[in-house]
Enzyme design. Structure first.
Site, mmCIF file in Angstrom:
data_model
loop_
_atom_site.group_PDB
_atom_site.id
_atom_site.type_symbol
_atom_site.label_atom_id
_atom_site.label_comp_id
_atom_site.label_asym_id
_atom_site.label_seq_id
_atom_site.Cartn_x
_atom_site.Cartn_y
_atom_site.Cartn_z
ATOM 1 N N ILE A 141 1.148 1.192 18.240
ATOM 2 C CA ILE A 141 1.908 2.232 17.538
ATOM 3 C C ILE A 141 2.807 1.648 16.449
ATOM 4 C CG2 ILE A 141 3.927 2.327 19.080
ATOM 5 C CD1 ILE A 141 3.407 5.492 18.954
ATOM 6 N N ILE A 172 2.867 -9.664 36.560
ATOM 7 C CA ILE A 172 2.260 -10.656 35.663
ATOM 8 C C ILE A 172 3.341 -11.539 35.052
ATOM 9 C CG2 ILE A 172 0.786 -11.009 33.654
ATOM 10 C CD1 ILE A 172 -0.651 -9.627 35.952
ATOM 11 N N TYR A 226 5.345 5.958 36.964
ATOM 12 C CA TYR A 226 4.297 4.999 36.591
ATOM 13 C C TYR A 226 3.218 4.949 37.666
ATOM 14 C CZ TYR A 226 2.198 0.454 35.428
ATOM 15 O OH TYR A 226 1.320 -0.567 35.132
ATOM 16 N N GLY A 240 1.471 -5.383 23.405
ATOM 17 C CA GLY A 240 2.196 -5.462 24.663
ATOM 18 C C GLY A 240 2.014 -6.803 25.360
ATOM 19 N N GLN A 241 2.638 -6.924 26.529
ATOM 20 C CA GLN A 241 2.649 -8.209 27.231
ATOM 21 C C GLN A 241 1.232 -8.697 27.551
ATOM 22 O OE1 GLN A 241 4.079 -8.236 31.265
ATOM 23 N NE2 GLN A 241 4.734 -10.365 31.176
#
Length: 319
Positions: free
Chosen positions: A36, A173, A143, A12-13
């Site tokens: 994953i 971010i 979230y 991920g990021q």
């Protein structure tokens, strides 16, 4: 002696850059990346990598025991904008993965956890300016709900089972190395890409939407710093407020135009505007600065310079 680290959600990021930094510090053999799928070949090819479903406790336990892991960074999550499209998937992924890691620590299979929270824990009833560490939290996104509930469980597991779990509430971010991952603050990454590629950007937030933001290098430094701090320095076991700078899309456009004077932008707010409007404009992170000596380094001008310089360089390499 180097810890044995497992990063879950390493493609991920944030996970991808965190993986590379931790490998540089502790050695590639001591940092096992997992996700994953093979979503980031730089991560996959730069050290040990495992395909791992963060919702599968048995697979996670097997991986931990295989590599004698003592520290887990749980970076897998479904972010705000994507989570609103798939609310139950977001709930299941974000909560199952956290419980799996907390229970590994409760059962003394691992020793230490990093779990990221977010400014999404706050809501429209939270004070917008200099949002304090302890305040009203009524999140309006799935979230944000998962992060707020997760904070409570982290503190519970620490108090009840002495689990060494550490957390920070990330602001938006910004990074040039990885593409956005489905968050409401993604405009602040995408705008730089579009500025160089098209000289124009269609912004999904209004020009005056002020949000707390941070350059990736600062976020990675904070993540490593809180994990390196001695346990008694970590006074907050839910999650620490973390801040660097706050700005609006209008501020970013002005900053970019100092480099690309013909850059244009149109504002077309979508469903993400309502999410952004529920979040703070600025964050008070004095507890993090006092307890484990957090400090940021990048202001908006430095971020714009880093983004444009490195994205140009990448484009030249790929042309």
């Amino acid at each position: 002696m180097n810890p044995k680290i497992l990063i879950i959600g390493a493609c991920g990021q944030i996970g991808s850059e965190l993986t590379q930094k931790l490998r540089a510090i502790h050695g590639a053999d001591n940092v096992i990346a997992s996700d994953i799928n093979y979503g980031n070949l730089d991560v996959v090819n730069s050290g040990l990598f495992e395909i791992l479903d963060a919702q599968d406790y048995s697979s996670m336990k097997i991986c931990v025991e295989k590599y004698n892991i003592d520290t887990i960074y749980l970076m897998a999550a479904m972010l705000s904008a994507t989570g609103e499209k798939y609310p139950m998937k977001a709930w299941d992924l974000n909560m199952d993965s956290l419980f799996n890691v907390l229970n590994l620590a409760k059962n003394k299979i691992i020793n230490k956890i990093f779990w990221p929270s977010s400014i999404a824990v706050f809501g429209p009833t939270t004070p917008k300016e200099n949002t304090p560490q302890y305040t009203v939290m009524e999140p309006t996104t799935v979230y944000g709900i998962t992060k707020q509930v997760g904070e409570r469980w982290c503190e519970y597991y620490h108090n009840k089972y002495n689990v060494d779990v550490r957390s920070i509430r990330y602001p938006g971010i910004i990074s040039w190395k990885t593409l956005p991952g489905g968050g409401t603050t993604d405009y602040a990454v995408d705008i730089y890409h579009k500025a160089l590629a098209d000289n124009h950007y269609d912004c999904f937030l209004s020009e005056h939407t002020e949000l707390p933001m941070m350059f990736m290098d600062d976020a990675i430094e904070a993540t490593i710093k809180i994990m390196q701090a001695p346990p008694d320095a970590i006074k907050i076991r839910s999650s620490y407020n973390l801040a660097a700078i706050s700005f609006t899309p209008e501020h970013v456009v002005k900053s970019i135009k100092s480099h690309l004077k013909d850059f244009t932008v149109s504002y077309e707010p979508d469903f993400r505007q309502e999410i952004a409007d529920s979040w703070p404009k600025s964050i008070d992170d004095n507890h993090a600065r006092k307890d484990w000596n957090w400090s940021h380094h990048y202001d908006l001008e430095a971020i714009t310079n880093e983004m444009l310089t490195n994205l140009k360089s990448l484009a030249n390499q790929n042309s």
